[in-house]
Scaffold this motif. Structure first.
Motif, mmCIF file in Angstrom:
data_model
loop_
_atom_site.group_PDB
_atom_site.id
_atom_site.type_symbol
_atom_site.label_atom_id
_atom_site.label_comp_id
_atom_site.label_asym_id
_atom_site.label_seq_id
_atom_site.Cartn_x
_atom_site.Cartn_y
_atom_site.Cartn_z
ATOM 1 N N LEU A 131 0.788 -1.348 -0.038
ATOM 2 C CA LEU A 131 -0.001 0.007 -0.019
ATOM 3 C C LEU A 131 0.780 1.257 0.059
ATOM 4 O O LEU A 131 0.295 2.440 -0.356
ATOM 5 C CB LEU A 131 -1.018 0.064 1.300
ATOM 6 C CG LEU A 131 -2.098 -1.135 1.245
ATOM 7 C CD1 LEU A 131 -2.894 -0.942 2.381
ATOM 8 C CD2 LEU A 131 -2.935 -0.981 0.011
ATOM 9 N N THR A 132 2.064 1.125 0.464
ATOM 10 C CA THR A 132 3.005 2.444 0.375
ATOM 11 C C THR A 132 3.006 3.171 -0.801
ATOM 12 O O THR A 132 2.522 4.429 -1.034
ATOM 13 C CB THR A 132 4.130 2.054 0.791
ATOM 14 O OG1 THR A 132 4.110 1.569 2.431
ATOM 15 C CG2 THR A 132 5.254 3.261 0.955
ATOM 16 N N PRO A 133 2.872 2.577 -1.984
ATOM 17 C CA PRO A 133 3.122 3.271 -3.222
ATOM 18 C C PRO A 133 1.772 3.972 -3.658
ATOM 19 O O PRO A 133 1.627 4.612 -4.684
ATOM 20 C CB PRO A 133 3.101 2.042 -4.372
ATOM 21 C CG PRO A 133 4.040 1.071 -3.636
ATOM 22 C CD PRO A 133 3.405 0.956 -2.160
ATOM 23 N N LEU A 134 0.381 3.570 -2.737
ATOM 24 C CA LEU A 134 -0.643 4.179 -3.220
ATOM 25 C C LEU A 134 -1.014 5.358 -2.348
ATOM 26 O O LEU A 134 -2.161 5.764 -2.348
ATOM 27 C CB LEU A 134 -1.775 3.105 -2.998
ATOM 28 C CG LEU A 134 -1.332 1.786 -4.001
ATOM 29 C CD1 LEU A 134 -2.580 0.656 -3.895
ATOM 30 C CD2 LEU A 134 -1.236 2.119 -5.348
ATOM 31 N N GLN A 135 -0.241 5.641 -1.315
ATOM 32 C CA GLN A 135 -0.405 6.742 -0.373
ATOM 33 C C GLN A 135 -0.685 8.060 -1.230
ATOM 34 O O GLN A 135 -0.103 8.142 -2.163
ATOM 35 C CB GLN A 135 0.726 6.810 0.334
ATOM 36 C CG GLN A 135 0.960 5.627 1.675
ATOM 37 C CD GLN A 135 2.114 5.614 2.860
ATOM 38 O OE1 GLN A 135 2.795 6.470 2.437
ATOM 39 N NE2 GLN A 135 2.129 4.638 3.630
ATOM 40 N N GLY A 179 -1.188 4.103 6.153
ATOM 41 C CA GLY A 179 -0.992 5.509 5.588
ATOM 42 C C GLY A 179 -1.732 5.692 4.371
ATOM 43 O O GLY A 179 -1.328 6.496 3.360
ATOM 44 N N VAL A 180 -3.062 5.085 4.170
ATOM 45 C CA VAL A 180 -4.083 5.449 3.073
ATOM 46 C C VAL A 180 -5.302 6.008 3.874
ATOM 47 O O VAL A 180 -5.763 5.584 4.628
ATOM 48 C CB VAL A 180 -4.358 4.117 2.308
ATOM 49 C CG1 VAL A 180 -3.324 3.887 1.423
ATOM 50 C CG2 VAL A 180 -4.823 3.013 3.196
ATOM 51 N N GLU A 181 -5.545 7.372 3.365
ATOM 52 C CA GLU A 181 -6.761 8.065 4.110
ATOM 53 C C GLU A 181 -7.797 8.580 3.282
ATOM 54 O O GLU A 181 -7.622 8.802 2.028
ATOM 55 C CB GLU A 181 -6.103 9.366 4.603
ATOM 56 C CG GLU A 181 -4.662 9.243 5.599
ATOM 57 C CD GLU A 181 -5.376 8.844 6.741
ATOM 58 O OE1 GLU A 181 -6.375 8.906 7.216
ATOM 59 O OE2 GLU A 181 -4.279 8.488 7.500
ATOM 60 N N ALA A 182 -9.124 7.954 3.764
ATOM 61 C CA ALA A 182 -10.162 8.193 3.190
ATOM 62 C C ALA A 182 -10.629 9.857 2.963
ATOM 63 O O ALA A 182 -9.885 10.471 3.931
ATOM 64 C CB ALA A 182 -11.435 7.913 3.832
ATOM 65 N N SER A 183 -11.110 10.094 1.989
ATOM 66 C CA SER A 183 -11.739 11.650 1.800
ATOM 67 C C SER A 183 -13.116 11.906 2.080
ATOM 68 O O SER A 183 -13.256 13.031 2.586
ATOM 69 C CB SER A 183 -11.368 11.994 0.335
ATOM 70 O OG SER A 183 -10.151 11.960 -0.293
ATOM 71 N N ALA A 184 -13.797 10.761 2.322
ATOM 72 C CA ALA A 184 -15.137 11.160 2.867
ATOM 73 C C ALA A 184 -15.772 9.816 3.080
ATOM 74 O O ALA A 184 -15.340 8.622 2.563
ATOM 75 C CB ALA A 184 -16.186 11.783 1.711
ATOM 76 N N GLU A 193 -6.061 -2.902 -5.371
ATOM 77 C CA GLU A 193 -6.964 -2.974 -6.579
ATOM 78 C C GLU A 193 -7.466 -1.672 -7.364
ATOM 79 O O GLU A 193 -7.494 -1.385 -8.281
ATOM 80 C CB GLU A 193 -7.806 -4.335 -6.785
ATOM 81 C CG GLU A 193 -6.925 -5.434 -6.742
ATOM 82 C CD GLU A 193 -7.843 -6.874 -6.721
ATOM 83 O OE1 GLU A 193 -9.214 -6.468 -6.572
ATOM 84 O OE2 GLU A 193 -7.221 -7.966 -6.738
ATOM 85 N N CYS A 194 -8.485 -1.132 -6.140
ATOM 86 C CA CYS A 194 -9.075 -0.105 -6.347
ATOM 87 C C CYS A 194 -8.549 1.260 -6.633
ATOM 88 O O CYS A 194 -8.728 2.187 -7.385
ATOM 89 C CB CYS A 194 -10.231 0.026 -5.793
ATOM 90 S SG CYS A 194 -11.759 0.936 -6.340
ATOM 91 N N LEU A 195 -7.291 1.390 -5.957
ATOM 92 C CA LEU A 195 -6.623 2.595 -5.918
ATOM 93 C C LEU A 195 -5.547 2.605 -6.874
ATOM 94 O O LEU A 195 -4.871 3.642 -7.109
ATOM 95 C CB LEU A 195 -5.919 2.824 -4.518
ATOM 96 C CG LEU A 195 -6.812 2.953 -3.444
ATOM 97 C CD1 LEU A 195 -6.224 3.294 -2.025
ATOM 98 C CD2 LEU A 195 -7.796 3.985 -3.655
ATOM 99 N N SER A 196 -5.223 1.302 -7.632
ATOM 100 C CA SER A 196 -4.137 1.367 -8.856
ATOM 101 C C SER A 196 -4.536 2.156 -9.966
ATOM 102 O O SER A 196 -5.845 2.127 -10.154
ATOM 103 C CB SER A 196 -3.843 0.110 -9.116
ATOM 104 O OG SER A 196 -3.081 -0.662 -7.924
#
Length: 369
Positions: free
Chosen positions: A255-259, A278-283, A365-368
């Protein structure tokens, strides 16, 4: 009733029990951790099935019986299931109660406010936790005030007491008048104080470092109830902790590359997972209690998703995916499921790791791009 103190367990008799302790647990991830610790000795009972929302559930007769027969109750605590506090007190008043939200050293976050989460702060909770060697069960006290869990060396797991076989007959709810009111949409009012902004975010199990600490606390509780098997419980806990350290390292690399990628979630349940990796939702469409969002909130979330160019909106098996589809439709936003409880998994020792890895896979998968 007897409670397990949050820092040190109450001294119990060291006489060996004639039988393996009967253990009742609340949700499937906690049941999984207990199952790991009890492996080779026994299995715990599960009160809330994986597909049910812990925020609103009415116990079946078999689940109430398992609770009443328990020697030890292991549950997240009233922050997650305030409705369960009264049944535990009344049905399992003579059992030991281990509230995992009170275990020393765990990271405790508060509920986020508003539709967007610009102002949340994790302090120094983002520190690297590779030093959680899963084989040391002694240090439960060397953790920061609300999040520095680098020293989580004691973590055990739990097995299953699946002894009741009438879990598929739900018609007996009327036998539990005092619990029947807990099964509906009105539940948000009942537990709303726990889900208010600034209150404890109850989804603590989604931080694997918390789970490691819980393994240690569970092992200690079982060891005092059942001294003959204390070494086995401790060994099982150590293995579970080591597995979690390895899992955490794999997920961090994933997940680090997707931060920095923006996304929205249906249910604000993932703060612990987000903060750990270290991945943060916006809403979030729904508040921490999973209550249905209003039309106004839906419109606000759509605005946030568009303004931050969110790449993904996450659904959940327990909630209405159509609302999420409405956000993603026509905007080039991907959608993927998140399952914080293991709704589609088989309860047992492997479930906890599968839940955490499942979240990581969906995020990746979804953030890539």
């Amino acid at each position: 009733m007897r409670y397990l103190a949050p820092v040190s367990l109450l001294l119990l008799s060291t006489a060996a029990w004639a039988d393996v302790p009967r253990v009742a647990t609340d949700i499937a991830p906690v049941h999984s951790l207990v199952s790991q610790v009890m492996a080779g000795v026994g299995t715990p009972d599960l009160t809330i099935p994986p597909g049910a929302s812990p925020h609103s559930y009415a116990m079946r007769p078999s689940e109430a019986r398992a609770l009443s027969n328990a020697d030890l109750v292991v549950w997240v605590g009233p922050a997650l299931t305030p409705w369960l506090e009264e049944p535990i007190d009344s049905l399992a008043g003579n059992a030991l109660h281990l509230e995992l939200e009170d275990v020393a050293g765990i990271r405790v976050l508060t509920n986020r406010a508003g539709v967007a989460f610009e102002a949340h702060d994790h302090g120094d909770d983002h520190d690297d936790h590779d030093d959680h060697e899963g084989d040391a069960h002694e240090d439960h006290d060397a953790h920061g005030e609300d999040g520095d869990h680098e020293a989580h060396e004691d973590h055990d797991d739990h097995d299953d007491h699946a002894k009741d076989d009438d879990h598929d007959d739900h018609e007996g709810h009327d036998d539990h008048e005092e619990h029947a009111e807990h099964d509906g949409e009105d539940h948000a009012d009942h537990d709303g104080h726990n889900h208010a902004p600034g209150a404890i975010d109850p989804h603590l199990w989604l931080d694997p470092v918390n789970a490691s600490l819980w393994l240690g606390a569970i092992s200690e509780a079982l060891g005092q109830l059942d001294p003959e098997n204390a070494t086995l419980y401790a060994d099982n806990a150590a293995k579970g902790q080591a597995d979690l350290v390895e899992l955490q390292g794999d997920i961090q690399a994933q997940l680090t590359p997707l931060q920095g990628r923006h996304f929205a979630v249906f249910h604000d349940a993932y703060h612990y997972f987000e903060a750990r990796f270290g991945v943060e939702a916006s809403a979030a469409l729904s508040l921490s209690d999973g209550s249905a969002p209003s039309a106004a909130r839906l419109a606000e979330v759509r605005e946030v998703v568009q303004s931050v160019n969110a790449v993904c909106v996450f659904t959940e098996p327990q909630f209405n995916a159509g609302l999420v589809d409405a956000l993603a439709e026509g905007g080039g936003v991907k959608s993927a499921p998140l399952d914080p409880l293991g709704a589609e998994l088989t309860p047992g020792p492997a479930l906890y790791g599968e839940v955490i890895q499942g979240l990581a896979t969906s995020f990746a998968e979804c953030l890539s791009e």
